[in-house]
Design an enzyme around this catalytic site. Structure first.
Site, PDB file in Angstrom:
ATOM      1  N   VAL A  12       0.820  -1.213   0.000  1.00 16.59           N
ATOM      2  CA  VAL A  12       0.000   0.000   0.000  1.00 16.59           C
ATOM      3  C   VAL A  12       0.855   1.264   0.000  1.00 16.59           C
ATOM      4  O   VAL A  12       0.585   2.214  -0.741  1.00 16.59           O
ATOM      5  CB  VAL A  12      -0.966  -0.002   1.206  1.00 16.59           C
ATOM      6  CG1 VAL A  12      -1.755   1.300   1.247  1.00 16.59           C
ATOM      7  CG2 VAL A  12      -1.913  -1.187   1.125  1.00 16.59           C
ATOM      8  N   MET A  13       1.910   1.303   0.833  1.00 20.05           N
ATOM      9  CA  MET A  13       2.779   2.482   0.863  1.00 20.05           C
ATOM     10  C   MET A  13       3.406   2.723  -0.506  1.00 20.05           C
ATOM     11  O   MET A  13       3.463   3.862  -0.989  1.00 20.05           O
ATOM     12  CB  MET A  13       3.871   2.305   1.916  1.00 20.05           C
ATOM     13  CG  MET A  13       3.434   2.540   3.337  1.00 20.05           C
ATOM     14  SD  MET A  13       3.149   4.276   3.728  1.00 20.05           S
ATOM     15  CE  MET A  13       4.825   4.920   3.720  1.00 20.05           C
ATOM     16  N   VAL A  74      10.602  -1.914  -0.009  1.00 19.47           N
ATOM     17  CA  VAL A  74      10.507  -3.317   0.395  1.00 19.47           C
ATOM     18  C   VAL A  74      10.844  -3.428   1.872  1.00 19.47           C
ATOM     19  O   VAL A  74      11.339  -2.484   2.487  1.00 19.47           O
ATOM     20  CB  VAL A  74      11.443  -4.212  -0.455  1.00 19.47           C
ATOM     21  CG1 VAL A  74      11.071  -4.124  -1.929  1.00 19.47           C
ATOM     22  CG2 VAL A  74      12.904  -3.819  -0.257  1.00 19.47           C
ATOM     23  N   LYS A 183      15.042   9.756  10.715  1.00 16.25           N
ATOM     24  CA  LYS A 183      13.746   9.068  10.744  1.00 16.25           C
ATOM     25  C   LYS A 183      13.626   8.203  11.993  1.00 16.25           C
ATOM     26  O   LYS A 183      12.547   8.111  12.604  1.00 16.25           O
ATOM     27  CB  LYS A 183      13.580   8.201   9.485  1.00 16.25           C
ATOM     28  CG  LYS A 183      12.291   7.356   9.449  1.00 16.25           C
ATOM     29  CD  LYS A 183      11.029   8.204   9.616  1.00 16.25           C
ATOM     30  CE  LYS A 183       9.771   7.491   9.166  1.00 16.25           C
ATOM     31  NZ  LYS A 183       9.512   6.193   9.769  1.00 16.25           N
ATOM     32  N   GLU A 190       7.915   9.764  18.288  1.00 19.99           N
ATOM     33  CA  GLU A 190       6.536   9.301  18.083  1.00 19.99           C
ATOM     34  C   GLU A 190       6.115   8.343  19.203  1.00 19.99           C
ATOM     35  O   GLU A 190       5.002   8.458  19.744  1.00 19.99           O
ATOM     36  CB  GLU A 190       6.444   8.615  16.719  1.00 19.99           C
ATOM     37  CG  GLU A 190       5.071   8.109  16.338  1.00 19.99           C
ATOM     38  CD  GLU A 190       5.099   7.415  14.989  1.00 19.99           C
ATOM     39  OE1 GLU A 190       4.560   6.295  14.886  1.00 19.99           O
ATOM     40  OE2 GLU A 190       5.674   7.982  14.035  1.00 19.99           O
ATOM     41  N   ARG A 287       5.413  -0.366  26.276  1.00 20.66           N
ATOM     42  CA  ARG A 287       4.785  -1.275  25.312  1.00 20.66           C
ATOM     43  C   ARG A 287       5.167  -2.723  25.616  1.00 20.66           C
ATOM     44  O   ARG A 287       4.322  -3.625  25.526  1.00 20.66           O
ATOM     45  CB  ARG A 287       5.208  -0.911  23.886  1.00 20.66           C
ATOM     46  CG  ARG A 287       4.702   0.433  23.413  1.00 20.66           C
ATOM     47  CD  ARG A 287       4.804   0.558  21.909  1.00 20.66           C
ATOM     48  NE  ARG A 287       4.500   1.905  21.465  1.00 20.66           N
ATOM     49  CZ  ARG A 287       4.307   2.252  20.201  1.00 20.66           C
ATOM     50  NH1 ARG A 287       4.387   1.321  19.252  1.00 20.66           N
ATOM     51  NH2 ARG A 287       4.042   3.499  19.865  1.00 20.66           N
TER      52      ARG A 287
END
Length: 488
Positions: A12-13, A74, A183, A190, A287
């Site tokens: 999808v990306m 990928v 990133k 995030e 988490r």
């Protein structure tokens, strides 16, 4: 004439990025390992557009204009290396390979050097914004072979999200692995943003006894002020979302969080640099703890709830609103700390690796398109623009004043959470870091004495110049020799 850019990977990306590129006036040739995916894409979403399909990598390369530009979307890891190995024999000097996946920055450095040795340019670019961002405009953080940036910058700047002032949320970050490292820092922040928001929601629900409707309205109001951000916006929407039976859907979502590993990478990088990334690290660990659902339920049966009566039952409306205001302060302060720690880690690594990074511009890249986008980032960008050698974000005049004003509310929330046995690992870790960072004296003098006692590791003295080391024979039976290989 060949296609402007080639694309490998049509999940999808990948599909959405291809459509974004084509919509902005560029032709694209595409390939996917499962070739039926190519055929389906061409017959569906790509029908009638300047998108050409290939059924082999060799065919894809033959469809491209020179110098050829191929972007990979990928799975990070060995799959990227496998695709590069297939492409490399088909390329010529001056061609460009771009990795747009969530690759580890050290892999990007290795790949760049290997391809440059063959005369091929390599860029590793962070892509943030999820599926919607890929289609409508992501935040892009490219780094690698600097000579390659002019080859792809027209495409990247065209497809990137635009900030409110019209500036593309894309710019050259730096050499070798800098793009993917930035990133990674983005992803760590995030994690932190998400955790402090989750802790805020938990405090509202359990310490304040707020209904889902009340929480929804509170987050909606917060999104019009200093906490304005994409994550606050979607939290408000989540709190209002009902299941098919009319009850809040959030009540039925299992409290076991997943993660894909980029948060862990950030924590490991901080440990390697000796950079105190406490809030983000606690967010990652929160988490991990949440994922231990079965063990947590077993422990709950053993220990029960430490607090038998919630304070929420005795709060007046005014007291509740005062605590809501304090909670807003707490989230705001912790958010400042999250970015302060993230940029400090970025600074440490940049110095060690010799990267020249523009922190003001990096902050501005995140103003649109990405998951952590917020109005808050303009303040960060301005702080670094005004003081390029800013040691830590909390020392910027604007943020220092904000912290002084909001810190009392932050302390109130952490203290009340402890009293009510509500875990707030990110909020409390951020506060502990802040108190440590702003403390002229810490108990590390005892740590140094202990290290010298059992390992002769030496220490510095407050009444001697920095860099002069001393050893004490603490027991009278030791010696004057200082530590060699043994250290702790």
């Amino acid at each position: 004439m060949g296609a402007d850019i080639g694309f490998i990977g049509l999940a999808v990306m990948g599909e959405n990025l291809v459509l974004n590129i084509e919509r902005n006036g560029f032709s694209v040739a595409v390939f996917n390992r499962t070739t039926t995916v190519v055929d389906r894409f061409l017959a569906g979403r790509a029908h009638g557009k300047r998108i050409t399909g290939a059924h082999s990598i060799a065919e894809l390369v033959s469809l491209l204009a020179r110098p050829r530009k191929i972007m990979l979307m990928v799975k990070a890891g060995s799959a990227v290396d496998a695709v590069i190995d297939q492409i490399l024999p088909l390329l010529e000097k001056g061609d460009l390979v771009i990795d747009g996946g969530n690759s580890h920055y050290q892999d990007t450095i290795r790949r760049m050097h290997a391809l440059e040795a063959a005369g091929i340019h390599f860029i590793g670019t962070g892509v943030s914004g999820g599926e919607e961002g890929a289609l409508r405009g992501p935040s892009l953080m490219p780094g690698g072979s600097a000579q390659a940036w002019p080859l792809v910058s027209p495409i990247f700047c065209a497809i990137a999200a635009k900030a409110d002032d019209g500036t593309p949320c894309c710019d050259w970050v730096g050499s070798d692995g800098a793009g993917h490292y930035v990133k990674m820092i983005h992803n760590g922040i995030e994690y932190g943003d998400m955790q402090i928001i989750a802790e805020g929601y938990w405090f509202m629900k359990h310490a304040l006894g707020m209904s889902y409707e009340h929480m929804h309205h509170t987050f909606t109001r917060w999104n019009t002020g200093r906490l304005h951000s994409y994550l606050i916006e979607i939290t408000a929407a989540i709190l209002a979302h009902q299941d098919t039976d009319g009850t809040p859907l959030l009540e039925k979502i299992l409290d076991a969080a997943g993660q894909k590993g980029t948060g862990r990478w950030t924590c490991v990088a901080a440990l390697e640099e000796g950079s105190p990334l406490t809030l983000i690290t606690e967010s990652v660990m929160a988490r991990s703890l949440s994922a231990q659902k079965q063990a947590r339920c077993k422990a709950h049966r053993v220990f029960g709830s430490p607090v038998k009566v919630s304070k929420a039952e005795t709060l007046s409306a005014q007291q509740r609103e005062e605590l809501v205001s304090a909670l807003e302060d707490a989230l705001y302060c912790a958010k400042i700390v999250s970015y302060a720690q993230g940029f400090e880690l970025l600074s440490h690594t940049a110095k060690r690796r010799g990267w020249t990074l523009d922190f003001s511009r990096i902050a501005s890249l995140w103003r649109g398109g990405c998951i952590i986008r917020s109005g808050f980032l303009s303040k960060i960008s301005a702080a670094f623009a005004q003081q390029h050698d800013l040691e830590n974000l909390v020392l910027a005049p604007f943020f220092a004043e904000e912290l002084k004003r909001a810190c009392p509310g932050w302390r109130t929330i952490v203290a009340e959470s402890v009293r009510q046995a509500l875990p707030v690992p990110a909020l409390s870790a951020a506060l502990a870091w802040f108190d440590g960072f702003t403390g002229a004296a810490l108990p590390a003098n005892l740590l140094q004495a202990q290290r010298d006692y059992f390992g002769a590791h030496t220490y510095e003295r407050t009444d001697a110049p920095r860099g002069e080391f001393f050893h004490t024979n603490w027991t009278g039976t030791g010696g004057d020799t200082i530590a060699g290989t043994y250290s702790i």
